[in-house]
Design an enzyme around this catalytic site. Structure first.
Site, PDB file in Angstrom:
ATOM      1  N   THR A 204       0.855  -1.192   0.000  1.00  0.00           N
ATOM      2  CA  THR A 204       0.000   0.000   0.000  1.00  0.00           C
ATOM      3  C   THR A 204       0.888   1.237   0.000  1.00  0.00           C
ATOM      4  O   THR A 204       1.590   1.512   0.972  1.00  0.00           O
ATOM      5  CB  THR A 204      -0.925   0.011   1.224  1.00  0.00           C
ATOM      6  OG1 THR A 204      -1.726  -1.164   1.226  1.00  0.00           O
ATOM      7  CG2 THR A 204      -1.830   1.238   1.206  1.00  0.00           C
TER       8      THR A 204
ATOM      9  N   LYS B 124      -8.190   0.318  -2.194  1.00  0.00           N
ATOM     10  CA  LYS B 124      -7.627  -0.218  -0.952  1.00  0.00           C
ATOM     11  C   LYS B 124      -7.519   0.877   0.104  1.00  0.00           C
ATOM     12  O   LYS B 124      -7.857   0.675   1.276  1.00  0.00           O
ATOM     13  CB  LYS B 124      -6.253  -0.827  -1.215  1.00  0.00           C
ATOM     14  CG  LYS B 124      -5.479  -1.224   0.045  1.00  0.00           C
ATOM     15  CD  LYS B 124      -6.184  -2.304   0.850  1.00  0.00           C
ATOM     16  CE  LYS B 124      -5.497  -2.566   2.186  1.00  0.00           C
ATOM     17  NZ  LYS B 124      -4.104  -3.021   2.058  1.00  0.00           N
TER      18      LYS B 124
END
Length: 411
Positions: free
Chosen positions: A100, A174
């Site tokens: 991420t 996400k």
């Protein structure tokens, strides 16, 4: 690579997520080449071979490589470093970034791969603790052809692959999903603190939530209310808003009475109309404004208080209802308890015990302040407004407590 030759897979980074991805693929018969800075990283990973010496070696023997590192710096080194994936790249290689990172980093790494003739997908994953059980969702961004080409490998470790859109869409999804996760954690923390301060075991709160909503549908209920055009129907917002604001106001008032900080609740209340996509509330006018003012008076000073307001048509009385209560006391920036404490301080400075009594009584009626808290306030204010005014404040507070206590004993 032909239809008869299965895609070769690689994984760089064998932490919880990368190691789990490698185990899941090995279980499906697609044993990946792997690399990790720890030589023994695969020792406890069932079916996963020993790590190769560099990402470049993984790239030479793979068609799709998952990069499961921690941050942007590590991703840059693994992909573009001296012994990175691009150093061992070949035509048809696809890099799938599982870390991420910020969207600019996604585009930076994608451009780096494109310059080397390598495909790139950004792929958020969740939940990480189910990586080794083929239990994660792959949240993918990239062009359709690259996604389709990598899909057989993704299917070997993800229970579901969701193509969210072009490059960056997977990471954005996400990140948005993380907002729901951490935002709900904050909501739970505030709810548990509020329940605990009220003498409720937080375990009972969990029991209520689990029983009422075992699958967590309420968390996404707002998204489910949207119409075919993607917008929340105004009729839905109109129905929900009064309940939402009433409940959040009650929460803020209880939190204020118990001394519990609830910043997320404050934000939710302040932006309630925006949450429900209703835009700015039009300023009430005429009878609506007057009715709002009377309702707020009752909320501030107790049920029925507004009935004592004379309907004389005098400007001062009218503005007290239509402006002071309808437009100032009703603003979302401060709770009713906050405004009451400010007003109590002003009343104390006037030395008017009857005004103090009215304000203090409202705090008792609404369970915002206890008698002991009001007595402490009288002492505190006396230091600031002078002992003579403090005496009047004490007199007014004592009268409010005396008038309220019999009512409490009768219940």
């Amino acid at each position: 690579m032909t239809d008869q030759q299965p895609l070769r897979a690689g994984v760089v980074g064998l932490g919880m997520i990368g190691g789990g991805v490698a185990v899941s693929m090995a279980r499906r018969g697609r044993t990946p080449l792997v690399h990790d800075i720890r030589p023994d990283a695969s020792a406890d990973l069932a079916g996963v071979p020993d790590p190769l010496a560099s990402p470049a070696e993984v790239a030479r023997g793979s068609d799709v490589v998952m990069v499961a590192v921690v941050d942007a710096g590590q991703a840059r080194e693994v992909i573009g470093g001296e012994d990175g994936l691009l150093a061992g790249a070949h035509p048809g290689l696809t890099v799938v970034l599982l870390a991420t990172v910020a969207l600019p980093v996604v585009h930076e790494l994608a451009a780096l791969c494109a310059a080397g003739g390598v495909g790139f997908l950004d792929c958020g994953v969740t939940p990480g603790d189910r990586a080794a059980e083929n239990g994660m969702v792959a949240i993918v961004g990239g062009d359709r052809a690259t996604v389709d080409a990598a899909l057989p490998v993704l299917d070997d470790w993800a229970r579901k692959v969701v193509h969210c859109g072009p490059l960056g869409a997977g990471m954005a999804t996400k990140i948005a999903r993380n907002v729901v996760t951490y935002g709900s954690w904050r909501a739970v923390a505030e709810a548990a603190a509020l329940a605990g301060a009220a003498g409720v075991d937080p375990a009972r709160l969990a029991e209520v939530i689990d029983t009422a909503d075992p699958e967590g549908r309420t968390l996404l209920q707002l998204l489910g209310m949207h119409g075919p055009d993607g917008a929340l129907p105004d009729a839905v917002g109109a129905q929900v808003e009064p309940l939402m604001t009433k409940d959040l106001d009650a929460t803020r008032d209880l939190a204020a009475a118990l001394g519990v900080e609830v910043p997320l609740v404050d934000v939710a209340r302040t932006h309630a109309r925006h949450t429900l996509e209703r835009g700015e509330r039009p300023a009430p006018a005429g009878d609506d404004l007057h009715r709002l003012g009377l309702e707020m008076m009752d909320r501030v000073y107790g049920p029925g208080f507004s009935s004592a307001v004379p309907d004389t048509g005098e400007p001062f009385t009218g503005e007290t209802v239509d402006y002071l209560f309808a437009q100032v006391w009703s603003r979302p920036g401060l709770s009713v308890r906050d405004r009451r404490m400010l007003t109590l301080g002003v009343a104390a400075s006037t030395g008017r015990s009857e005004l103090v009594q009215i304000i203090a009584n409202g705090g008792l009626v609404n369970d915002e302040l206890t008698p002991d808290q009001l007595r402490e306030a009288a002492l505190h204010l006396a230091v600031y407004v002078g002992w003579c005014n403090g005496t009047a404040t004490h007199t007014g507070i004592t009268a409010a407590i005396a008038a309220h206590t019999p009512h409490q004993e009768q219940e």
